[in-house]
Write a protein that holds these residues in place. Structure first.
Motif, PDB file in Angstrom:
ATOM      1  N   ARG A   1     -42.899 -11.857  -2.008  1.00  0.00           N
ATOM      2  CA  ARG A   1     -43.474 -12.172  -3.308  1.00  0.00           C
ATOM      3  C   ARG A   1     -43.429 -11.001  -4.278  1.00  0.00           C
ATOM      4  NH1 ARG A   1     -47.806 -14.195  -1.374  1.00  0.00           N
ATOM      5  NH2 ARG A   1     -47.261 -16.402  -1.472  1.00  0.00           N
ATOM      6  N   ASP A   2     -43.555  -9.771  -3.776  1.00  0.00           N
ATOM      7  CA  ASP A   2     -43.600  -8.615  -4.665  1.00  0.00           C
ATOM      8  C   ASP A   2     -42.209  -8.169  -5.123  1.00  0.00           C
ATOM      9  OD1 ASP A   2     -42.902  -7.779  -2.103  1.00  0.00           O
ATOM     10  OD2 ASP A   2     -43.871  -5.832  -2.303  1.00  0.00           O
TER      11      ASP A   2
ATOM     12  N   TRP B   1     -37.159  -2.379 -14.456  1.00  0.00           N
ATOM     13  CA  TRP B   1     -38.422  -2.979 -14.903  1.00  0.00           C
ATOM     14  C   TRP B   1     -39.055  -3.723 -13.740  1.00  0.00           C
ATOM     15  CZ3 TRP B   1     -34.400  -5.392 -18.268  1.00  0.00           C
ATOM     16  CH2 TRP B   1     -33.954  -6.620 -17.796  1.00  0.00           C
ATOM     17  N   PRO B   2     -40.396  -3.838 -13.735  1.00  0.00           N
ATOM     18  CA  PRO B   2     -41.075  -4.509 -12.633  1.00  0.00           C
ATOM     19  C   PRO B   2     -40.674  -5.982 -12.573  1.00  0.00           C
ATOM     20  CG  PRO B   2     -42.620  -3.233 -13.957  1.00  0.00           C
ATOM     21  CD  PRO B   2     -41.339  -3.278 -14.709  1.00  0.00           C
ATOM     22  N   ARG B   3     -40.630  -6.523 -11.365  1.00  0.00           N
ATOM     23  CA  ARG B   3     -40.217  -7.914 -11.203  1.00  0.00           C
ATOM     24  C   ARG B   3     -41.195  -8.896 -11.845  1.00  0.00           C
ATOM     25  NH1 ARG B   3     -36.500  -7.163  -6.915  1.00  0.00           N
ATOM     26  NH2 ARG B   3     -35.018  -5.784  -7.946  1.00  0.00           N
ATOM     27  N   GLN B   4     -42.458  -8.488 -12.009  1.00  0.00           N
ATOM     28  CA  GLN B   4     -43.421  -9.413 -12.587  1.00  0.00           C
ATOM     29  C   GLN B   4     -43.317  -9.503 -14.105  1.00  0.00           C
ATOM     30  OE1 GLN B   4     -44.145  -6.578 -10.971  1.00  0.00           O
ATOM     31  NE2 GLN B   4     -46.076  -5.654 -11.632  1.00  0.00           N
ATOM     32  N   LEU B   5     -42.449  -8.697 -14.699  1.00  0.00           N
ATOM     33  CA  LEU B   5     -42.258  -8.731 -16.149  1.00  0.00           C
ATOM     34  C   LEU B   5     -41.383  -9.919 -16.530  1.00  0.00           C
ATOM     35  CD1 LEU B   5     -42.611  -7.392 -18.931  1.00  0.00           C
ATOM     36  CD2 LEU B   5     -40.605  -5.981 -18.409  1.00  0.00           C
TER      37      LEU B   5
ATOM     38  N   PRO C   1     -20.869 -10.975  -7.676  1.00  0.00           N
ATOM     39  CA  PRO C   1     -20.991  -9.516  -7.583  1.00  0.00           C
ATOM     40  C   PRO C   1     -22.193  -8.946  -8.339  1.00  0.00           C
ATOM     41  CG  PRO C   1     -18.720 -10.152  -8.030  1.00  0.00           C
ATOM     42  CD  PRO C   1     -19.543 -11.386  -8.196  1.00  0.00           C
ATOM     43  N   THR C   2     -22.569  -9.547  -9.470  1.00  0.00           N
ATOM     44  CA  THR C   2     -23.691  -9.030 -10.254  1.00  0.00           C
ATOM     45  C   THR C   2     -24.975  -9.055  -9.435  1.00  0.00           C
ATOM     46  OG1 THR C   2     -22.750  -9.629 -12.399  1.00  0.00           O
ATOM     47  CG2 THR C   2     -25.136  -9.435 -12.289  1.00  0.00           C
ATOM     48  N   ARG C   3     -25.726  -7.957  -9.476  1.00  0.00           N
ATOM     49  CA  ARG C   3     -26.966  -7.836  -8.708  1.00  0.00           C
ATOM     50  C   ARG C   3     -28.201  -7.954  -9.614  1.00  0.00           C
ATOM     51  NH1 ARG C   3     -26.332  -5.741  -3.440  1.00  0.00           N
ATOM     52  NH2 ARG C   3     -24.199  -6.238  -2.771  1.00  0.00           N
ATOM     53  N   GLN C   4     -29.319  -8.171  -8.968  1.00  0.00           N
ATOM     54  CA  GLN C   4     -30.595  -8.154  -9.679  1.00  0.00           C
ATOM     55  C   GLN C   4     -30.887  -6.740 -10.156  1.00  0.00           C
ATOM     56  OE1 GLN C   4     -32.732  -9.240 -11.596  1.00  0.00           O
ATOM     57  NE2 GLN C   4     -33.947 -10.674 -10.360  1.00  0.00           N
TER      58      GLN C   4
END
Length: 301
Positions: free
Chosen positions: A207-208, A148-152, A139-142
């Motif tokens: 990718r982004d 925060w940005p994914r590239q962090l 159940p937990t999501r991203q």
């Protein structure tokens, strides 16, 4: 010194003395920029790419450090030069770089910059090269990109921990794969995910929308060298369930096969031919048998 060494904000110290003050923002708020690297035969893998991602993360949190990339690279190489010979022949190191804003009383004025190493924990994944890894969507999501940005690349990852707890309640020894709020597959806890469809090739999430993993970038390079098609597009859990192979990529194991997805067998239930080609190409490029090394050092005296 015959003991492992570490670098702590301008000082060389025994690894056993490395610590984080309890008032440091890396401890208090989890504000810790991090890069995990590894060596192959005592040589650091893709250090320049790791340093570039580190700089991106520092820029996102507005943190400046008094060290250039050349300085950090030299420290990494010196740690490896000292600590790698302390291992048994054929063994390798995991190298961690972490940076925090420093004391909560004066954030950013005296950032903590630490680099250290430890023997790669092969025991945590060596058997999975043969048996595979089970994956479950819990159940937990991203975290949304608005958080925060994914590239962090940071250690603020309690949702990974919770997701794995939920996954293991569903299937023992499984690992969680997180979806975004729109229901699209993003990544596993501490690993990027890529799947193979017969007739289409390898497919990864856009990718982004995921962490720009150094290992998945390497896998893409090897795939292209082998003539294996590689693309990115959004995927739902139902899409992934139709794949003939599912792979995880991360620093220490490089690439792992997955044999179960949400309780159902993936492909033949064994490591597939695409995995075999990729892990072999990876091993050839770094000059060692990745699976054999992991099996040899899965247990250390």
């Amino acid at each position: 010194m015959t003991r492992p060494i570490a670098f702590h904000t301008g000082k060389w110290i025994p690894l056993s003395e490395l610590s984080v003050p309890i008032d440091d923002l890396g401890f208090v708020m989890g504000t810790t920029i991090v890069e995990q690297l590894r060596t192959f035969g005592g040589k650091v893998f893709r250090l320049e790419q790791h340093l570039a991602r580190l700089r991106d993360s520092l820029a996102i949190v507005g943190l400046e450090i008094p060290y250039t990339d050349a300085d950090l690279s030299q420290v990494v190489q010196e740690i490896v030069a000292h600590n790698h010979p302390l291992l048994a022949p054929g063994d390798d190191l995991g190298v961690a770089m972490f940076i925090t804003p420093g004391s909560m009383d004066h954030p950013g004025k005296s950032p903590m910059v630490c680099i250290h190493s430890r023997p790669i924990a092969f025991g945590g994944f060596a058997s999975k090269f043969v048996a595979g890894q089970a994956l479950v969507v819990p159940p937990t999501r991203q975290t949304p990109v608005e958080c925060w940005p994914r590239q962090l690349k940071v250690r603020s990852r309690v949702h990974y921990y919770l997701a794995d707890l939920e996954a293991q309640k569903i299937e023992a020894k499984s690992r969680a794969v997180l979806l975004d709020l729109d229901g699209h597959v993003m990544e596993a806890t501490t690993a990027n995910l890529v799947v193979h469809f017969a007739g289409e090739g390898l497919v990864a999430p856009p990718r982004d929308l995921v962490l720009p993993g150094i290992s998945i970038a390497a896998l893409e390079d090897y795939a292209r060298q082998l003539g294996i098609a590689y693309n990115q597009r959004p995927m739902t859990p139902a899409d992934v369930a139709r794949a003939d192979e599912i792979l995880l990529t991360s620093t220490s194991p490089c690439v792992l096969p997955c044999h179960r997805w949400n309780g159902k067998q993936v492909g033949s239930g064994k490591p597939g031919p695409v995995f075999e080609r990729l892990i072999s190409a990876w091993g050839e490029s770094v000059g060692l048998d990745i699976r054999a090394q992991a099996a040899q050092f899965a247990r250390r005296d």
